[in-house]
Design an enzyme around this catalytic site. Structure first.
Site, short mmCIF file in Angstrom:
data_model
loop_
_atom_site.label_atom_id
_atom_site.label_comp_id
_atom_site.label_asym_id
_atom_site.label_seq_id
_atom_site.Cartn_x
_atom_site.Cartn_y
_atom_site.Cartn_z
N PRO A 1 0.83 -1.20 0.00
CA PRO A 1 0.00 0.00 0.00
C PRO A 1 0.87 1.26 0.00
O PRO A 1 1.90 1.31 0.65
CB PRO A 1 -0.79 -0.13 1.30
N GLU A 2 0.41 2.27 -0.73
CA GLU A 2 1.16 3.52 -0.82
C GLU A 2 0.47 4.59 0.00
O GLU A 2 -0.54 4.33 0.66
CB GLU A 2 1.33 3.90 -2.29
N ASN B 1 5.70 1.58 -5.47
CA ASN B 1 6.10 1.19 -6.81
C ASN B 1 5.18 1.72 -7.91
O ASN B 1 5.63 2.03 -9.01
CB ASN B 1 6.18 -0.34 -6.90
N ARG C 1 9.70 -5.03 -6.76
CA ARG C 1 9.87 -3.62 -7.11
C ARG C 1 10.06 -3.48 -8.62
O ARG C 1 10.95 -2.79 -9.09
CB ARG C 1 11.08 -3.04 -6.36
#
Length: 272
Positions: A2-3, A165, A251
């Site tokens: 999660p970003e 990412n 990544r």
């Protein structure tokens, strides 16, 4: 993983569900916290900081959690069936009279004094969705290592907190720069933190992340991320993938070799 926008949205939902109510149930299923019981303490706030979650309780205590790749917090009504995973994956249960928050597969879960939160967040760069966002400081940190590849610099939470990412790949595309371009050679580098902030702010309340002008169309929500081998939405060149950092798990970088040309050769060193 999660970003920042996802974690901001999760913190907002947890805050709405728990804040202002005393805990009627507390079960922290990690060895160092096995004997901790916060039952009876009122939840004061649930605050995001980059990808970190800080749940604050009366009495000056904070429960710090981080989702990393697989972690999740789920919120349930009293009679609702829990569906976040098998019981052995549960790491935390925080219940009030109205809701129960269940933390699954949390790789980071620790209790600390609220006054000591800087021990877990103090190393982070400016929070892209934080009230004290500082673009000048974010830019300064990005340019501290000018030879570092842009993609790596954007992922480093010590530079600016909240990019993962997906946004790394999308930001590089929107900047028209290869993810392997040394960050010091980026044209108008001040655009990077400004654009990162704009994207995360635009997406923090959306059910699905969008970086393109086409809205919720499933095949056109993102410029390059997840489009390996498919045509670039701008020029039609097949989108390529590669590992940004061989030591980092999952990544994979997505980029268009036409819209994001490879970095130029380093200029020759001046003669002595």
């Amino acid at each position: 993983m999660p970003e920042g926008d996802t974690v901001w949205r999760l913190a907002h939902r947890l805050h709405q569900a728990l804040a202002g109510s005393p805990l009627t149930r507390c079960d922290l299923r990690v060895p160092r916290l096995a004997t901790v019981d916060l039952t009876g303490r009122t939840v004061l706030a649930v605050v995001p900081h980059g990808k970190h979650l800080l749940t604050r309780f009366e009495g000056g205590l904070t429960l710090h959690s981080h989702l990393r790749m697989d972690g999740a917090w789920k919120i349930y009504a009293p009679a609702e069936r829990w569906r976040g995973g098998p019981a052995h994956q549960i790491r935390a249960i925080l219940g009030t009279a109205a809701h129960t928050a269940v933390g699954y597969r949390l790789p980071v879960l620790e209790l600390l004094r609220t006054a000591d939160e800087s021990q877990v967040t103090g190393h982070l760069g400016p929070d892209l969705l934080g009230p004290d966002w500082d673009p000048a400081e974010a830019l300064r940190r990005l340019l501290t290592a000018p030879d570092r590849p842009l993609g790596e610099a954007l992922l480093d939470q010590r530079n600016l907190a909240g990019i993962g990412n997906v946004y790394k790949s999308e930001l590089c595309f929107l900047l028209g720069a290869s993810p392997w371009l040394p960050v010091g050679r980026l044209t108008a580098p001040e655009r990077a933190p400004a654009l990162a902030r704009k994207l995360l702010e635009a997406n923090r309340n959306r059910p699905a992340r969008i970086t393109t002008p086409w809205g919720y169309r499933p095949d056109r929500r993102l410029w390059v991320y997840g489009r390996a081998g498919r045509p670039c939405l701008r020029c039609g060149t097949p989108v390529r993938t590669a590992d940004q950092d061989p030591t980092a798990e999952e990544r994979v970088t997505y980029w268009c070799p036409t819209c994001q040309p490879p970095p130029p050769a380093a200029p020759p060193s001046p003669s002595p």
